[in-house]
Design a protein around this motif. Sequence first.
Motif, PDB file in Angstrom:
ATOM      1  N   ARG A 125       0.796  -1.222   0.000  1.00 54.27           N
ATOM      2  CA  ARG A 125       0.000   0.000   0.000  1.00 54.27           C
ATOM      3  C   ARG A 125       0.831   1.275   0.000  1.00 54.27           C
ATOM      4  NH1 ARG A 125      -2.193   1.107   4.263  1.00 54.27           N
ATOM      5  NH2 ARG A 125      -1.473  -0.522   5.684  1.00 54.27           N
ATOM      6  N   LEU A 126       1.927   1.267   0.763  1.00 55.93           N
ATOM      7  CA  LEU A 126       2.635   2.521   1.000  1.00 55.93           C
ATOM      8  C   LEU A 126       3.980   2.658   0.282  1.00 55.93           C
ATOM      9  CD1 LEU A 126       1.985   2.840   4.845  1.00 55.93           C
ATOM     10  CD2 LEU A 126       0.645   3.800   2.963  1.00 55.93           C
ATOM     11  N   SER A 127       4.637   1.559   0.040  1.00 52.97           N
ATOM     12  CA  SER A 127       5.963   1.624  -0.582  1.00 52.97           C
ATOM     13  C   SER A 127       6.203   0.344  -1.376  1.00 52.97           C
ATOM     14  CB  SER A 127       7.038   1.794   0.500  1.00 52.97           C
ATOM     15  OG  SER A 127       8.313   1.945  -0.067  1.00 52.97           O
ATOM     16  N   PRO A 128       5.586   0.250  -2.570  1.00 51.32           N
ATOM     17  CA  PRO A 128       5.601  -0.997  -3.339  1.00 51.32           C
ATOM     18  C   PRO A 128       6.996  -1.575  -3.569  1.00 51.32           C
ATOM     19  CG  PRO A 128       4.094   0.578  -4.317  1.00 51.32           C
ATOM     20  CD  PRO A 128       4.848   1.322  -3.257  1.00 51.32           C
ATOM     21  N   ARG A 129       7.062  -2.884  -3.432  1.00 47.79           N
ATOM     22  CA  ARG A 129       8.286  -3.648  -3.684  1.00 47.79           C
ATOM     23  C   ARG A 129       7.913  -4.893  -4.473  1.00 47.79           C
ATOM     24  NH1 ARG A 129       9.947   0.244  -1.211  1.00 47.79           N
ATOM     25  NH2 ARG A 129      11.650   0.375   0.316  1.00 47.79           N
ATOM     26  N   GLY A 130       8.875  -5.417  -5.199  1.00 45.71           N
ATOM     27  CA  GLY A 130       8.682  -6.707  -5.845  1.00 45.71           C
ATOM     28  C   GLY A 130       8.867  -7.819  -4.839  1.00 45.71           C
ATOM     29  N   LYS A 131       8.467  -9.019  -5.204  1.00 43.13           N
ATOM     30  CA  LYS A 131       8.551 -10.145  -4.266  1.00 43.13           C
ATOM     31  C   LYS A 131       9.985 -10.434  -3.842  1.00 43.13           C
ATOM     32  CE  LYS A 131       4.312 -12.677  -5.322  1.00 43.13           C
ATOM     33  NZ  LYS A 131       3.734 -13.960  -5.774  1.00 43.13           N
ATOM     34  N   ALA A 132      10.934 -10.237  -4.753  1.00 41.35           N
ATOM     35  CA  ALA A 132      12.330 -10.511  -4.412  1.00 41.35           C
ATOM     36  C   ALA A 132      12.799  -9.589  -3.287  1.00 41.35           C
ATOM     37  CB  ALA A 132      13.217 -10.332  -5.640  1.00 41.35           C
ATOM     38  N   ASP A 159      -1.714  -8.067  -8.293  1.00 40.12           N
ATOM     39  CA  ASP A 159      -1.525  -6.988  -7.324  1.00 40.12           C
ATOM     40  C   ASP A 159      -0.134  -6.371  -7.470  1.00 40.12           C
ATOM     41  OD1 ASP A 159      -4.035  -7.423  -6.238  1.00 40.12           O
ATOM     42  OD2 ASP A 159      -3.293  -8.831  -4.736  1.00 40.12           O
ATOM     43  N   GLU A 160       0.857  -7.240  -7.673  1.00 43.13           N
ATOM     44  CA  GLU A 160       2.229  -6.764  -7.819  1.00 43.13           C
ATOM     45  C   GLU A 160       2.357  -5.876  -9.054  1.00 43.13           C
ATOM     46  OE1 GLU A 160       6.787  -8.566  -7.698  1.00 43.13           O
ATOM     47  OE2 GLU A 160       5.092  -9.887  -8.140  1.00 43.13           O
ATOM     48  N   ARG A 161       1.721  -6.291 -10.139  1.00 37.91           N
ATOM     49  CA  ARG A 161       1.814  -5.502 -11.374  1.00 37.91           C
ATOM     50  C   ARG A 161       1.012  -4.209 -11.279  1.00 37.91           C
ATOM     51  NH1 ARG A 161       2.272  -9.449 -16.712  1.00 37.91           N
ATOM     52  NH2 ARG A 161       4.212 -10.460 -16.044  1.00 37.91           N
ATOM     53  N   ALA A 162      -0.083  -4.235 -10.529  1.00 41.24           N
ATOM     54  CA  ALA A 162      -0.859  -3.002 -10.320  1.00 41.24           C
ATOM     55  C   ALA A 162      -0.023  -2.001  -9.530  1.00 41.24           C
ATOM     56  CB  ALA A 162      -2.156  -3.310  -9.592  1.00 41.24           C
ATOM     57  N   ALA A 163       0.672  -2.494  -8.504  1.00 41.66           N
ATOM     58  CA  ALA A 163       1.543  -1.629  -7.709  1.00 41.66           C
ATOM     59  C   ALA A 163       2.691  -1.114  -8.567  1.00 41.66           C
ATOM     60  CB  ALA A 163       2.095  -2.398  -6.509  1.00 41.66           C
ATOM     61  N   LEU A 164       3.202  -1.967  -9.430  1.00 41.63           N
ATOM     62  CA  LEU A 164       4.292  -1.589 -10.326  1.00 41.63           C
ATOM     63  C   LEU A 164       3.842  -0.489 -11.290  1.00 41.63           C
ATOM     64  CD1 LEU A 164       7.109  -1.974 -11.522  1.00 41.63           C
ATOM     65  CD2 LEU A 164       6.250  -3.976 -12.766  1.00 41.63           C
ATOM     66  N   LEU A 167       3.647   2.785  -9.480  1.00 39.89           N
ATOM     67  CA  LEU A 167       4.985   3.283  -9.175  1.00 39.89           C
ATOM     68  C   LEU A 167       5.633   3.886 -10.421  1.00 39.89           C
ATOM     69  CD1 LEU A 167       6.928   3.436  -6.788  1.00 39.89           C
ATOM     70  CD2 LEU A 167       7.854   1.225  -7.467  1.00 39.89           C
ATOM     71  N   ILE A 168       5.489   3.197 -11.551  1.00 39.91           N
ATOM     72  CA  ILE A 168       6.039   3.728 -12.810  1.00 39.91           C
ATOM     73  C   ILE A 168       5.390   5.066 -13.147  1.00 39.91           C
ATOM     74  CG2 ILE A 168       6.155   3.369 -15.318  1.00 39.91           C
ATOM     75  CD1 ILE A 168       6.417   0.362 -14.742  1.00 39.91           C
ATOM     76  N   ASP A 169       4.076   5.122 -13.014  1.00 38.20           N
ATOM     77  CA  ASP A 169       3.348   6.351 -13.339  1.00 38.20           C
ATOM     78  C   ASP A 169       3.820   7.521 -12.470  1.00 38.20           C
ATOM     79  OD1 ASP A 169       1.170   7.694 -14.789  1.00 38.20           O
ATOM     80  OD2 ASP A 169       0.237   7.829 -12.816  1.00 38.20           O
ATOM     81  N   SER A 170       3.995   7.264 -11.175  1.00 37.99           N
ATOM     82  CA  SER A 170       4.414   8.347 -10.275  1.00 37.99           C
ATOM     83  C   SER A 170       5.826   8.816 -10.593  1.00 37.99           C
ATOM     84  CB  SER A 170       4.329   7.889  -8.813  1.00 37.99           C
ATOM     85  OG  SER A 170       5.288   6.896  -8.533  1.00 37.99           O
ATOM     86  N   LYS A 186      14.609   6.346 -19.125  1.00 40.18           N
ATOM     87  CA  LYS A 186      14.201   4.945 -19.109  1.00 40.18           C
ATOM     88  C   LYS A 186      15.211   4.094 -18.347  1.00 40.18           C
ATOM     89  CE  LYS A 186      13.095   1.026 -22.095  1.00 40.18           C
ATOM     90  NZ  LYS A 186      12.977   0.546 -23.505  1.00 40.18           N
ATOM     91  N   HIS A 187      16.495   4.354 -18.585  1.00 41.72           N
ATOM     92  CA  HIS A 187      17.551   3.620 -17.897  1.00 41.72           C
ATOM     93  C   HIS A 187      17.461   3.864 -16.386  1.00 41.72           C
ATOM     94  CE1 HIS A 187      21.448   1.697 -17.302  1.00 41.72           C
ATOM     95  NE2 HIS A 187      21.792   2.735 -16.546  1.00 41.72           N
ATOM     96  N   ARG A 188      17.209   5.101 -16.025  1.00 41.85           N
ATOM     97  CA  ARG A 188      17.057   5.469 -14.619  1.00 41.85           C
ATOM     98  C   ARG A 188      15.850   4.760 -13.996  1.00 41.85           C
ATOM     99  NH1 ARG A 188      15.909  11.749 -12.843  1.00 41.85           N
ATOM    100  NH2 ARG A 188      16.067  11.489 -10.565  1.00 41.85           N
ATOM    101  N   LEU A 189      14.763   4.693 -14.753  1.00 43.91           N
ATOM    102  CA  LEU A 189      13.544   4.032 -14.288  1.00 43.91           C
ATOM    103  C   LEU A 189      13.778   2.545 -14.056  1.00 43.91           C
ATOM    104  CD1 LEU A 189      10.452   4.158 -13.769  1.00 43.91           C
ATOM    105  CD2 LEU A 189      10.149   3.630 -16.210  1.00 43.91           C
ATOM    106  N   LEU A 190      14.425   1.891 -15.023  1.00 45.30           N
ATOM    107  CA  LEU A 190      14.678   0.451 -14.899  1.00 45.30           C
ATOM    108  C   LEU A 190      15.562   0.152 -13.697  1.00 45.30           C
ATOM    109  CD1 LEU A 190      15.232  -0.517 -18.654  1.00 45.30           C
ATOM    110  CD2 LEU A 190      13.236  -0.995 -17.233  1.00 45.30           C
ATOM    111  N   GLY A 191      16.550   1.005 -13.473  1.00 43.13           N
ATOM    112  CA  GLY A 191      17.423   0.810 -12.318  1.00 43.13           C
ATOM    113  C   GLY A 191      16.664   0.952 -11.007  1.00 43.13           C
ATOM    114  N   PHE A 192      15.806   1.950 -10.943  1.00 43.55           N
ATOM    115  CA  PHE A 192      15.001   2.192  -9.737  1.00 43.55           C
ATOM    116  C   PHE A 192      14.089   1.007  -9.445  1.00 43.55           C
ATOM    117  CE2 PHE A 192      10.824   3.629  -8.170  1.00 43.55           C
ATOM    118  CZ  PHE A 192      11.185   4.069  -6.906  1.00 43.55           C
TER     119      PHE A 192
END
Length: 215
Positions: A125-132, A159-164, A167-170, A186-192
Amino acid sequence: MPQMVHREMIVSSLTCHPARPGKLRVYIDDKYAFELSRKSILALKILEGEVLTPEKRRQLEMVAAHEAAIGLLARRERSRAELKTALKRKRFDAGIIETVLNQIEKEGFQSDARFASAWVETRRRLSPRGKAALAYELKQKGIPDSEAADALSRYKTSDERAALRDLIDSRLTRWRDAKDNKEKTKHRLLGFLSRRGFAYEDIRAVLSRDFPEWM
């Protein structure tokens, strides 16, 4: 063989805690030992000048450790490992810590399974992360693999992809006015996103579906 003599100890003083009116600091042989609630002081009939046997001292420390653990849990959910570390810092005996942790788990005050579920949900809800990333964080918190896997199993791919996506949009909204060119952004986004633990295939899937202009 001579019999072992158990040294008696004296409650040298009981002083008010400056920040917590309901607590008293217990000093034994003029050294700070632990804190106890006024309620426990009265219930256990502890008095200044009282002589303590090792058994009575251990009983008092057990109550103090239990109160300390409950106090920590009242502020937020904690893993067993976190509580153990916190009680060690308060210098409680290792055996007492284990006994108290088992007790509060049995009483339902502490649960690694509940902590793991709450951690994953709060992150979602507050700070999305991937499962890893979530799996790594839970491991750092001392959560057993089985409890972590169970909590993560309820974090659905959708849910993970919705959060993703959110996050990308923001991030893109924040960076669109930057002077960086599109490829650098784009490179910066992928790294983040990678540092947040999202899988590359999920990132590509969300970008292709919702942000095709960045593919």
